[in-house]
Design a protein around this motif. Sequence first.
Motif, mmCIF file in Angstrom:
data_model
loop_
_atom_site.group_PDB
_atom_site.id
_atom_site.type_symbol
_atom_site.label_atom_id
_atom_site.label_comp_id
_atom_site.label_asym_id
_atom_site.label_seq_id
_atom_site.Cartn_x
_atom_site.Cartn_y
_atom_site.Cartn_z
ATOM 1 N N LEU A 120 0.824 -1.216 0.000
ATOM 2 C CA LEU A 120 0.000 0.000 0.000
ATOM 3 C C LEU A 120 0.853 1.259 0.000
ATOM 4 C CD1 LEU A 120 -2.595 -1.232 2.634
ATOM 5 C CD2 LEU A 120 -3.073 -0.800 0.215
ATOM 6 N N THR A 121 2.169 1.084 -0.077
ATOM 7 C CA THR A 121 3.073 2.235 -0.053
ATOM 8 C C THR A 121 2.745 3.233 -1.152
ATOM 9 O OG1 THR A 121 4.776 0.706 0.708
ATOM 10 C CG2 THR A 121 5.509 2.898 0.057
ATOM 11 N N TRP A 122 2.319 2.757 -2.299
ATOM 12 C CA TRP A 122 2.038 3.638 -3.441
ATOM 13 C C TRP A 122 0.843 4.562 -3.172
ATOM 14 C CZ3 TRP A 122 -1.883 3.543 -7.398
ATOM 15 C CH2 TRP A 122 -2.942 2.665 -7.107
ATOM 16 N N LEU A 123 0.006 4.192 -2.185
ATOM 17 C CA LEU A 123 -1.120 5.046 -1.807
ATOM 18 C C LEU A 123 -0.802 5.936 -0.603
ATOM 19 C CD1 LEU A 123 -4.095 2.502 -2.095
ATOM 20 C CD2 LEU A 123 -3.446 4.283 -3.738
ATOM 21 N N ARG A 124 0.251 5.596 0.133
ATOM 22 C CA ARG A 124 0.566 6.332 1.359
ATOM 23 C C ARG A 124 1.698 7.342 1.186
ATOM 24 N NH1 ARG A 124 0.426 0.981 5.057
ATOM 25 N NH2 ARG A 124 -1.823 0.893 5.403
ATOM 26 N N TYR A 125 2.572 7.088 0.227
ATOM 27 C CA TYR A 125 3.735 7.940 0.005
ATOM 28 C C TYR A 125 3.807 8.323 -1.469
ATOM 29 C CZ TYR A 125 5.079 6.176 4.595
ATOM 30 O OH TYR A 125 5.096 5.840 5.928
ATOM 31 N N SER A 126 4.850 9.051 -1.827
ATOM 32 C CA SER A 126 5.082 9.393 -3.231
ATOM 33 C C SER A 126 6.453 8.888 -3.651
ATOM 34 C CB SER A 126 5.013 10.918 -3.430
ATOM 35 O OG SER A 126 3.679 11.371 -3.315
ATOM 36 N N TYR A 127 6.548 8.454 -4.891
ATOM 37 C CA TYR A 127 7.814 8.008 -5.453
ATOM 38 C C TYR A 127 8.430 9.160 -6.228
ATOM 39 C CZ TYR A 127 5.691 3.410 -4.598
ATOM 40 O OH TYR A 127 5.090 2.314 -4.027
ATOM 41 N N SER A 128 9.674 9.483 -5.901
ATOM 42 C CA SER A 128 10.312 10.627 -6.539
ATOM 43 C C SER A 128 11.815 10.424 -6.618
ATOM 44 C CB SER A 128 10.002 11.904 -5.747
ATOM 45 O OG SER A 128 10.655 13.023 -6.292
ATOM 46 N N ASP A 129 12.346 10.395 -7.832
ATOM 47 C CA ASP A 129 13.784 10.379 -8.064
ATOM 48 C C ASP A 129 14.478 9.266 -7.276
ATOM 49 O OD1 ASP A 129 16.016 11.364 -9.361
ATOM 50 O OD2 ASP A 129 16.498 12.799 -7.779
ATOM 51 N N GLY A 130 13.904 8.074 -7.302
ATOM 52 C CA GLY A 130 14.513 6.928 -6.633
ATOM 53 C C GLY A 130 14.211 6.801 -5.160
#
Length: 331
Positions: A247-257
């Motif tokens: 569920l990390t993709w709904l709780r945080y943001s992915y940015s530059d690795g």
Amino acid sequence: MLARCTKFSLPNGDNFETPLLLPSFSSKGFPDLRKTIKILEEHISGPVLISAYDVHYKLIQKRINFSPQLLFVDSGGYECSSIVDFVNHSIGVYKPKKWNERLFYKTINGLLEDSVPKVIISYDHPRCRQSLSIQINVASSLFKHFGLKNKFVKEILLKPESKHKEKQLLPIDKIIKNISKFESFDIIGLTEKELGNSLIERMINVCRIRRTLDKNNMPQLIHIFGSLDTMSTPLYFISGADIFDGLTWLRYSYSDGMTVYQPNYWIKTYSYDEKDYLSKLHSFCDNYSYLRKLSLEMRNFKKSEDFASFGKNGDLFKKIWETCEAKKEGG
């Protein structure tokens, strides 16, 4: 390195390829789940993971338009636990509803009525702890219950044997010793937090299971639950795992690795006066795009075995893998 890209056949004759980065959906921590999925239908395509618990209580759509290729169905062990692993003061105290094996069976039988290919994951409950042999026997009986006419992919989710706080880890030695008993399952599921007490220990344990499977000419896939981020996912892939969800993709943001705090990503990326709920939805779509990109990086790494495939994280991943190798050789 044990990274692999595999074609896996589904009961309907279709194939899916690994590594598979699997977005998960859950009502736990996401009370507006149905609305969120409705909005995301235009932006997402491909397999996802949902919970039988959420389907039973109509907290999620029974049929999700963007997953006609393959749907993973978890048993609901996460949703029926009162322990929370998120911080959101607007949600309040999480109180799970009634959930048991009978309700799980009923829900799965209903889901198997349509033609969408499915991976059914064995039943687990946070208050239930059983020996490895019993877990295997129970999962086998579960899948026999659904009958041969309803073809589906069989995944066993392994759990610790003891409720004791100091023994909340998977019995890796037992799993390896009894590896032949997993021949009737297509996928072996392991929860990240129960694989070991450190990143290196978890990576080594994934390596050990993968090497044992290979030694016994067993094609079973390894699925790591709770690992869907910019760092751990590629590292477990290098160690021999195939499927990753969370569920990390709904709780945080992915940015530059990196996997970062959502509001910080919003400030950096979107208009300063954009409403929070719009920023959140935009970041979901951005994260999904990032996962597709990361999947390509992982495939490129498998072809080249060059850590530069992972961009800025490449040198770090190489050092971590070398540490993992040294620890394995040292016993």
